[in-house]
Design a protein around this motif. Structure first.
Motif, PDB file in Angstrom:
ATOM      1  N   GLU A   1      36.035 -12.921 -47.934  1.00  0.00           N
ATOM      2  CA  GLU A   1      36.379 -13.449 -49.258  1.00  0.00           C
ATOM      3  C   GLU A   1      36.900 -12.310 -50.108  1.00  0.00           C
ATOM      4  OE1 GLU A   1      36.915 -16.360 -52.011  1.00  0.00           O
ATOM      5  OE2 GLU A   1      35.967 -16.762 -50.095  1.00  0.00           O
ATOM      6  N   GLU A   2      37.887 -12.611 -50.947  1.00  0.00           N
ATOM      7  CA  GLU A   2      38.463 -11.576 -51.797  1.00  0.00           C
ATOM      8  C   GLU A   2      38.964 -12.185 -53.092  1.00  0.00           C
ATOM      9  OE1 GLU A   2      41.537  -7.816 -51.325  1.00  0.00           O
ATOM     10  OE2 GLU A   2      41.749  -9.506 -49.979  1.00  0.00           O
ATOM     11  N   SER A   3      38.699 -11.487 -54.196  1.00  0.00           N
ATOM     12  CA  SER A   3      39.248 -11.882 -55.489  1.00  0.00           C
ATOM     13  C   SER A   3      39.680 -10.616 -56.215  1.00  0.00           C
ATOM     14  CB  SER A   3      38.203 -12.652 -56.308  1.00  0.00           C
ATOM     15  OG  SER A   3      37.239 -11.771 -56.819  1.00  0.00           O
ATOM     16  N   ALA A   4      40.004 -10.737 -57.466  1.00  0.00           N
ATOM     17  CA  ALA A   4      40.469  -9.576 -58.222  1.00  0.00           C
ATOM     18  C   ALA A   4      39.378  -8.543 -58.437  1.00  0.00           C
ATOM     19  CB  ALA A   4      41.024 -10.027 -59.567  1.00  0.00           C
ATOM     20  N   ASP A   5      38.102  -8.973 -58.422  1.00  0.00           N
ATOM     21  CA  ASP A   5      37.020  -8.057 -58.752  1.00  0.00           C
ATOM     22  C   ASP A   5      35.969  -7.862 -57.676  1.00  0.00           C
ATOM     23  OD1 ASP A   5      38.037  -7.500 -61.310  1.00  0.00           O
ATOM     24  OD2 ASP A   5      37.161  -9.340 -62.089  1.00  0.00           O
ATOM     25  N   TYR A   6      36.069  -8.585 -56.554  1.00  0.00           N
ATOM     26  CA  TYR A   6      35.097  -8.372 -55.482  1.00  0.00           C
ATOM     27  C   TYR A   6      35.703  -8.711 -54.126  1.00  0.00           C
ATOM     28  CZ  TYR A   6      34.044 -13.288 -54.513  1.00  0.00           C
ATOM     29  OH  TYR A   6      34.133 -14.600 -54.125  1.00  0.00           O
ATOM     30  N   MET A   7      35.047  -8.200 -53.088  1.00  0.00           N
ATOM     31  CA  MET A   7      35.462  -8.481 -51.721  1.00  0.00           C
ATOM     32  C   MET A   7      34.207  -8.519 -50.859  1.00  0.00           C
ATOM     33  SD  MET A   7      37.503  -6.091 -48.958  1.00  0.00           S
ATOM     34  CE  MET A   7      39.200  -6.354 -49.389  1.00  0.00           C
ATOM     35  N   VAL A   8      34.179  -9.465 -49.914  1.00  0.00           N
ATOM     36  CA  VAL A   8      33.139  -9.499 -48.904  1.00  0.00           C
ATOM     37  C   VAL A   8      33.836  -9.329 -47.566  1.00  0.00           C
ATOM     38  CG1 VAL A   8      31.300 -10.834 -47.823  1.00  0.00           C
ATOM     39  CG2 VAL A   8      31.678 -11.021 -50.286  1.00  0.00           C
ATOM     40  N   ALA A   9      33.388  -8.355 -46.791  1.00  0.00           N
ATOM     41  CA  ALA A   9      34.006  -8.066 -45.500  1.00  0.00           C
ATOM     42  C   ALA A   9      32.935  -8.020 -44.420  1.00  0.00           C
ATOM     43  CB  ALA A   9      34.749  -6.737 -45.549  1.00  0.00           C
ATOM     44  N   LYS A  10      33.361  -8.321 -43.213  1.00  0.00           N
ATOM     45  CA  LYS A  10      32.484  -8.252 -42.049  1.00  0.00           C
ATOM     46  C   LYS A  10      32.982  -7.101 -41.179  1.00  0.00           C
ATOM     47  CE  LYS A  10      30.967 -11.106 -38.142  1.00  0.00           C
ATOM     48  NZ  LYS A  10      31.130 -12.438 -37.515  1.00  0.00           N
ATOM     49  N   VAL A  11      32.107  -6.142 -40.947  1.00  0.00           N
ATOM     50  CA  VAL A  11      32.433  -4.990 -40.103  1.00  0.00           C
ATOM     51  C   VAL A  11      31.576  -5.104 -38.852  1.00  0.00           C
ATOM     52  CG1 VAL A  11      32.494  -2.476 -39.927  1.00  0.00           C
ATOM     53  CG2 VAL A  11      32.931  -3.580 -42.130  1.00  0.00           C
ATOM     54  N   THR A  12      32.224  -5.243 -37.703  1.00  0.00           N
ATOM     55  CA  THR A  12      31.518  -5.389 -36.439  1.00  0.00           C
ATOM     56  C   THR A  12      31.690  -4.118 -35.615  1.00  0.00           C
ATOM     57  OG1 THR A  12      31.981  -7.754 -36.490  1.00  0.00           O
ATOM     58  CG2 THR A  12      31.242  -6.841 -34.397  1.00  0.00           C
ATOM     59  N   LEU A  13      30.568  -3.558 -35.207  1.00  0.00           N
ATOM     60  CA  LEU A  13      30.575  -2.361 -34.370  1.00  0.00           C
ATOM     61  C   LEU A  13      30.048  -2.756 -33.001  1.00  0.00           C
ATOM     62  CD1 LEU A  13      28.909   0.142 -36.862  1.00  0.00           C
ATOM     63  CD2 LEU A  13      31.319  -0.406 -36.631  1.00  0.00           C
ATOM     64  N   LYS A  14      30.909  -2.685 -31.994  1.00  0.00           N
ATOM     65  CA  LYS A  14      30.506  -3.046 -30.634  1.00  0.00           C
ATOM     66  C   LYS A  14      30.219  -1.791 -29.831  1.00  0.00           C
ATOM     67  CE  LYS A  14      32.791  -7.464 -30.483  1.00  0.00           C
ATOM     68  NZ  LYS A  14      33.600  -8.399 -29.754  1.00  0.00           N
ATOM     69  N   PHE A  15      28.941  -1.648 -29.484  1.00  0.00           N
ATOM     70  CA  PHE A  15      28.493  -0.555 -28.647  1.00  0.00           C
ATOM     71  C   PHE A  15      28.372  -1.067 -27.217  1.00  0.00           C
ATOM     72  CE2 PHE A  15      27.094   0.394 -32.899  1.00  0.00           C
ATOM     73  CZ  PHE A  15      27.288   1.756 -33.029  1.00  0.00           C
ATOM     74  N   GLU A  16      28.028  -0.195 -26.296  1.00  0.00           N
ATOM     75  CA  GLU A  16      27.928  -0.578 -24.891  1.00  0.00           C
ATOM     76  C   GLU A  16      26.869  -1.657 -24.659  1.00  0.00           C
ATOM     77  OE1 GLU A  16      26.873   1.543 -20.660  1.00  0.00           O
ATOM     78  OE2 GLU A  16      27.954   2.721 -22.161  1.00  0.00           O
ATOM     79  N   ASN A  17      25.712  -1.539 -25.311  1.00  0.00           N
ATOM     80  CA  ASN A  17      24.598  -2.451 -25.033  1.00  0.00           C
ATOM     81  C   ASN A  17      24.219  -3.380 -26.183  1.00  0.00           C
ATOM     82  OD1 ASN A  17      24.244  -1.383 -22.418  1.00  0.00           O
ATOM     83  ND2 ASN A  17      23.112   0.338 -23.287  1.00  0.00           N
ATOM     84  N   PHE A  18      24.859  -3.256 -27.315  1.00  0.00           N
ATOM     85  CA  PHE A  18      24.524  -4.114 -28.448  1.00  0.00           C
ATOM     86  C   PHE A  18      25.684  -4.158 -29.442  1.00  0.00           C
ATOM     87  CE2 PHE A  18      23.326   0.091 -29.809  1.00  0.00           C
ATOM     88  CZ  PHE A  18      23.609   0.119 -31.172  1.00  0.00           C
ATOM     89  N   THR A  19      25.564  -5.056 -30.416  1.00  0.00           N
ATOM     90  CA  THR A  19      26.560  -5.198 -31.470  1.00  0.00           C
ATOM     91  C   THR A  19      25.870  -5.149 -32.819  1.00  0.00           C
ATOM     92  OG1 THR A  19      27.969  -6.562 -30.054  1.00  0.00           O
ATOM     93  CG2 THR A  19      28.356  -6.706 -32.422  1.00  0.00           C
ATOM     94  N   LYS A  20      26.432  -4.396 -33.729  1.00  0.00           N
ATOM     95  CA  LYS A  20      25.930  -4.323 -35.095  1.00  0.00           C
ATOM     96  C   LYS A  20      26.936  -5.018 -36.002  1.00  0.00           C
ATOM     97  CE  LYS A  20      25.137  -1.084 -38.875  1.00  0.00           C
ATOM     98  NZ  LYS A  20      25.282   0.318 -39.293  1.00  0.00           N
ATOM     99  N   THR A  21      26.463  -5.954 -36.796  1.00  0.00           N
ATOM    100  CA  THR A  21      27.314  -6.642 -37.765  1.00  0.00           C
ATOM    101  C   THR A  21      26.879  -6.214 -39.158  1.00  0.00           C
ATOM    102  OG1 THR A  21      27.562  -8.522 -36.293  1.00  0.00           O
ATOM    103  CG2 THR A  21      28.109  -8.880 -38.600  1.00  0.00           C
ATOM    104  N   ASP A  22      27.841  -5.812 -39.961  1.00  0.00           N
ATOM    105  CA  ASP A  22      27.582  -5.316 -41.313  1.00  0.00           C
ATOM    106  C   ASP A  22      28.397  -6.160 -42.291  1.00  0.00           C
ATOM    107  OD1 ASP A  22      26.997  -3.800 -43.559  1.00  0.00           O
ATOM    108  OD2 ASP A  22      27.884  -1.948 -42.786  1.00  0.00           O
ATOM    109  N   LEU A  23      27.713  -6.956 -43.108  1.00  0.00           N
ATOM    110  CA  LEU A  23      28.376  -7.695 -44.179  1.00  0.00           C
ATOM    111  C   LEU A  23      28.371  -6.799 -45.409  1.00  0.00           C
ATOM    112  CD1 LEU A  23      26.916 -11.266 -43.720  1.00  0.00           C
ATOM    113  CD2 LEU A  23      29.189 -10.447 -43.100  1.00  0.00           C
ATOM    114  N   VAL A  24      29.557  -6.459 -45.888  1.00  0.00           N
ATOM    115  CA  VAL A  24      29.710  -5.482 -46.962  1.00  0.00           C
ATOM    116  C   VAL A  24      30.303  -6.165 -48.194  1.00  0.00           C
ATOM    117  CG1 VAL A  24      30.760  -3.278 -47.598  1.00  0.00           C
ATOM    118  CG2 VAL A  24      30.187  -3.729 -45.219  1.00  0.00           C
TER     119      VAL A  24
END
Length: 148
Positions: free
Chosen positions: A106-129
């Motif tokens: 989601e994005e507007s003039a004053d804020y943004m929500v982004a999903k950053v996905t980090l895929k490692f060999e044995n697991f995945t980290k999801t970061d909602l920023v």
């Protein structure tokens, strides 16, 4: 003779310290490294660099004063701004061995929500920023991490 040796030693120390300061350049320690956070995209890109590539410039500038990080795991954790900044500074220069994928939710003039996905060999980290405009800059105000 002792006075001459002491004088020469003092002169050598002064010369060495002068050359060392000159090599750093004028005001090298006095100036803070500023990062361009004028857009949400720049701020998000810098956040990814700080968290995955060990980038240390502008770490304090990146996070809002009321920043909060939540880690959803077996032992849920909450971290405030100072704890996260301190941790990221310790990781200076350390690059994570993962693939990174970012998506803007989601994005507007004053804020943004982004999903950053980090895929490692044995697991995945999801970061909602969540990023917010603060004056002329964009700052990270919230981060929620989960692991699979």
């Amino acid at each position: 003779m002792k006075v001459l040796v002491k004088t020469l030693a003092a002169a050598a120390l002064i010369a060495v310290s002068t050359f060392a300061m000159a090599a750093e350049g004028p005001g090298a320690k006095a100036t803070k490294e500023n990062v361009n956070l004028s857009t949400a995209d720049f701020a998000l890109e810098h956040y990814v660099a700080v968290t995955t590539e060990g980038e240390s410039a502008g770490v304090e500038q990146l996070f809002a004063a009321d920043f909060n990080q939540k880690i959803q795991a077996t032992n849920a954790q909450n971290n405030n701004r100072s704890e996260v900044v301190k941790s990221l500074k310790k990781q200076k220069g350390e690059k994570l061995n993962c693939t990174v994928c970012t998506a803007i939710i989601e994005e507007s003039a004053d804020y943004m929500v982004a999903k950053v996905t980090l895929k490692f060999e044995n697991f995945t980290k999801t970061d909602l920023v969540t990023l917010e405009r603060v004056g002329n800059d964009w700052k990270v105000s919230k981060s929620i991490n989960s692991y699979k």
